[in-house]
Design a protein around this motif. Structure first.
Motif, PDB file in Angstrom:
ATOM      1  N   ASP A  79      35.635  33.978  32.472  1.00  0.00           N
ATOM      2  CA  ASP A  79      34.630  34.058  31.293  1.00  0.00           C
ATOM      3  C   ASP A  79      33.387  34.775  31.694  1.00  0.00           C
ATOM      4  O   ASP A  79      32.648  34.216  32.338  1.00  0.00           O
ATOM      5  CB  ASP A  79      34.281  33.049  30.629  1.00  0.00           C
ATOM      6  N   SER A  80      32.965  35.803  31.436  1.00  0.00           N
ATOM      7  CA  SER A  80      31.959  36.826  32.094  1.00  0.00           C
ATOM      8  C   SER A  80      30.666  36.131  31.453  1.00  0.00           C
ATOM      9  O   SER A  80      29.570  36.495  31.874  1.00  0.00           O
ATOM     10  CB  SER A  80      31.942  38.224  31.473  1.00  0.00           C
ATOM     11  N   TYR A  81      30.663  35.507  30.349  1.00  0.00           N
ATOM     12  CA  TYR A  81      29.473  34.726  29.551  1.00  0.00           C
ATOM     13  C   TYR A  81      28.677  33.469  30.522  1.00  0.00           C
ATOM     14  O   TYR A  81      27.721  33.266  30.951  1.00  0.00           O
ATOM     15  CB  TYR A  81      29.552  34.237  28.395  1.00  0.00           C
ATOM     16  N   ASN A  82      29.794  32.754  30.912  1.00  0.00           N
ATOM     17  CA  ASN A  82      29.572  31.600  31.932  1.00  0.00           C
ATOM     18  C   ASN A  82      30.269  31.261  33.130  1.00  0.00           C
ATOM     19  O   ASN A  82      29.966  30.343  33.971  1.00  0.00           O
ATOM     20  CB  ASN A  82      29.811  30.221  31.053  1.00  0.00           C
ATOM     21  N   LEU A  83      30.829  32.422  33.588  1.00  0.00           N
ATOM     22  CA  LEU A  83      31.549  32.476  34.842  1.00  0.00           C
ATOM     23  C   LEU A  83      32.568  31.347  35.033  1.00  0.00           C
ATOM     24  O   LEU A  83      33.149  30.964  36.179  1.00  0.00           O
ATOM     25  CB  LEU A  83      30.418  32.729  35.845  1.00  0.00           C
ATOM     26  N   GLU A  84      33.235  30.654  33.876  1.00  0.00           N
ATOM     27  CA  GLU A  84      33.884  29.854  34.203  1.00  0.00           C
ATOM     28  C   GLU A  84      35.433  30.445  34.369  1.00  0.00           C
ATOM     29  O   GLU A  84      35.678  31.250  33.636  1.00  0.00           O
ATOM     30  CB  GLU A  84      34.062  28.817  32.851  1.00  0.00           C
ATOM     31  N   THR A  85      36.158  29.780  35.306  1.00  0.00           N
ATOM     32  CA  THR A  85      37.602  30.401  35.844  1.00  0.00           C
ATOM     33  C   THR A  85      38.481  29.478  35.033  1.00  0.00           C
ATOM     34  O   THR A  85      38.568  28.162  35.323  1.00  0.00           O
ATOM     35  CB  THR A  85      37.637  30.409  37.133  1.00  0.00           C
ATOM     36  N   PHE A  86      39.751  29.984  34.762  1.00  0.00           N
ATOM     37  CA  PHE A  86      40.657  29.527  34.254  1.00  0.00           C
ATOM     38  C   PHE A  86      41.931  29.705  35.100  1.00  0.00           C
ATOM     39  O   PHE A  86      42.221  31.024  35.384  1.00  0.00           O
ATOM     40  CB  PHE A  86      41.048  29.598  32.779  1.00  0.00           C
ATOM     41  N   ARG A  87      42.905  29.036  35.218  1.00  0.00           N
ATOM     42  CA  ARG A  87      43.974  29.249  36.058  1.00  0.00           C
ATOM     43  C   ARG A  87      45.042  29.499  35.013  1.00  0.00           C
ATOM     44  O   ARG A  87      45.466  28.641  34.190  1.00  0.00           O
ATOM     45  CB  ARG A  87      44.494  28.178  37.158  1.00  0.00           C
ATOM     46  N   LEU A  88      45.944  30.591  35.083  1.00  0.00           N
ATOM     47  CA  LEU A  88      46.844  31.102  33.747  1.00  0.00           C
ATOM     48  C   LEU A  88      48.336  30.670  34.343  1.00  0.00           C
ATOM     49  O   LEU A  88      48.982  30.303  33.219  1.00  0.00           O
ATOM     50  CB  LEU A  88      46.578  32.516  33.279  1.00  0.00           C
ATOM     51  N   THR A  89      48.534  30.828  35.303  1.00  0.00           N
ATOM     52  CA  THR A  89      50.054  30.699  35.841  1.00  0.00           C
ATOM     53  C   THR A  89      50.214  29.766  36.855  1.00  0.00           C
ATOM     54  O   THR A  89      49.277  29.627  37.578  1.00  0.00           O
ATOM     55  CB  THR A  89      50.707  32.017  36.000  1.00  0.00           C
ATOM     56  N   ARG A  90      51.233  29.039  36.761  1.00  0.00           N
ATOM     57  CA  ARG A  90      51.494  28.222  38.044  1.00  0.00           C
ATOM     58  C   ARG A  90      52.900  28.169  38.507  1.00  0.00           C
ATOM     59  O   ARG A  90      53.656  27.059  38.425  1.00  0.00           O
ATOM     60  CB  ARG A  90      51.187  26.585  37.281  1.00  0.00           C
ATOM     61  N   SER A  91      53.370  29.468  38.700  1.00  0.00           N
ATOM     62  CA  SER A  91      54.943  29.706  39.345  1.00  0.00           C
ATOM     63  C   SER A  91      54.910  29.268  40.566  1.00  0.00           C
ATOM     64  O   SER A  91      53.905  29.645  41.409  1.00  0.00           O
ATOM     65  CB  SER A  91      55.217  31.079  38.620  1.00  0.00           C
ATOM     66  N   PRO A  92      55.973  29.374  41.180  1.00  0.00           N
ATOM     67  CA  PRO A  92      56.313  29.299  42.698  1.00  0.00           C
ATOM     68  C   PRO A  92      56.322  30.661  43.524  1.00  0.00           C
ATOM     69  O   PRO A  92      56.701  30.627  44.607  1.00  0.00           O
ATOM     70  CB  PRO A  92      57.549  28.173  42.851  1.00  0.00           C
ATOM     71  N   GLY A  93      56.245  31.764  42.443  1.00  0.00           N
ATOM     72  CA  GLY A  93      56.454  32.874  42.868  1.00  0.00           C
ATOM     73  C   GLY A  93      55.296  33.714  42.964  1.00  0.00           C
ATOM     74  O   GLY A  93      54.102  33.116  43.000  1.00  0.00           O
ATOM     75  N   ILE A  94      55.300  35.017  43.290  1.00  0.00           N
ATOM     76  CA  ILE A  94      54.165  35.814  43.385  1.00  0.00           C
ATOM     77  C   ILE A  94      53.830  36.525  42.096  1.00  0.00           C
ATOM     78  O   ILE A  94      54.595  37.296  41.315  1.00  0.00           O
ATOM     79  CB  ILE A  94      54.322  36.773  44.446  1.00  0.00           C
ATOM     80  N   ASP A  95      52.774  36.039  41.167  1.00  0.00           N
ATOM     81  CA  ASP A  95      52.354  36.684  39.847  1.00  0.00           C
ATOM     82  C   ASP A  95      51.200  37.534  40.393  1.00  0.00           C
ATOM     83  O   ASP A  95      50.174  37.476  40.677  1.00  0.00           O
ATOM     84  CB  ASP A  95      51.832  35.634  38.934  1.00  0.00           C
ATOM     85  N   SER A  96      51.322  39.032  40.004  1.00  0.00           N
ATOM     86  CA  SER A  96      50.084  40.148  40.181  1.00  0.00           C
ATOM     87  C   SER A  96      50.416  41.056  39.426  1.00  0.00           C
ATOM     88  O   SER A  96      51.081  41.004  38.344  1.00  0.00           O
ATOM     89  CB  SER A  96      50.582  40.446  41.758  1.00  0.00           C
ATOM     90  N   SER A  97      49.630  42.202  39.748  1.00  0.00           N
ATOM     91  CA  SER A  97      49.738  43.559  39.012  1.00  0.00           C
ATOM     92  C   SER A  97      49.420  43.214  37.432  1.00  0.00           C
ATOM     93  O   SER A  97      49.995  43.798  36.445  1.00  0.00           O
ATOM     94  CB  SER A  97      50.900  44.389  39.021  1.00  0.00           C
TER      95      SER A  97
END
Length: 222
Positions: A79-97
């Protein structure tokens, strides 16, 4: 005389309006720490592993990126207003692009969670009323992911058009050569766009054209 007075009044109104808009724009700019200090600020400097790729939404509110985390590569949002970070995915693979459309309706990315070569996945950032989902629901992303492709081969490098109506991606489903394909956000209407070997697709701002890198015309990586 009356005409001069009206012209003078309109001129003052125009100058006042411009100044008000500029102050409003400056306020929005200054309200985001990473924009105000973009030359020296690192959004992920406190993390142990480097960010692999990133994209910012059109309003400059959210930055999405992928990063290795505990042996996996997952997608995060800042979040660019408060720089809070959220983890969106939790898979055992590679999530990218990761890619997002201009209206922030869809988030698309590639993942090896179901196929070691990679498939394309989508998450709707808005609800059925086209209203942005709340921050509290961001980390429930894993429960709402839609798998768009299930080809047993390479489906990678997804990028969604600015209007959110089309997804371009790279696949080797045609003769084992990685080529440019497109599909709708629901995973249907998959079409091959070029017979050339391709990588790194990108839409033009008006979505009329798709650029890509190929080594088959002129010099390598032309």
């Amino acid at each position: 005389m009356k005409a001069k007075f009206i012209l003078f009044f309109l001129s003052l109104f125009f100058v006042f309006s411009c100044a008000t808009k500029q102050r409003s724009a400056d306020y929005r700019f200054d309200s985001r720490p990473f924009l105000r200090e973009y030359k020296k600020y690192s959004l992920t400097s406190g993390e142990n592993n480097p960010a692999l790729d990133s994209v910012i939404d059109r309003e400059g509110t959210w930055i999405y990126y992928s990063r290795e985390n505990a042996g996996n590569t997952d997608i995060f949002a800042v979040d660019s207003y408060n720089l809070e970070t959220f983890r969106l995915t939790r898979s055992p693979g590679i999530d990218s692009s990761v890619s997002v459309d201009s209206k922030s309706k869809y988030l698309v990315f590639s993942s090896t969670r179901d196929d070691a070569f990679g498939d394309i996945y989508l998450y709707k950032l808005v609800n059925i009323f086209k209203v942005r989902k709340s921050i509290k629901k961001l980390e429930d992303l894993e429960q709402s992911i839609v798998r768009l492709t299930d080809y047993k081969g390479y489906d990678t490098d997804p990028v969604i058009s600015h209007n959110g109506n089309l997804i371009a991606f790279i696949s080797d489903r045609d003769g084992g050569v990685k080529k440019l394909f497109t599909m709708k956000p629901n995973g249907k209407n998959i079409n091959k766009i070029s017979d050339l070997e391709a990588s790194s697709p990108a839409f033009s701002f008006d979505d009329r054209y798709i650029t890509f890198i190929t080594s088959k015309i002129g010099e390598p990586y032309s």
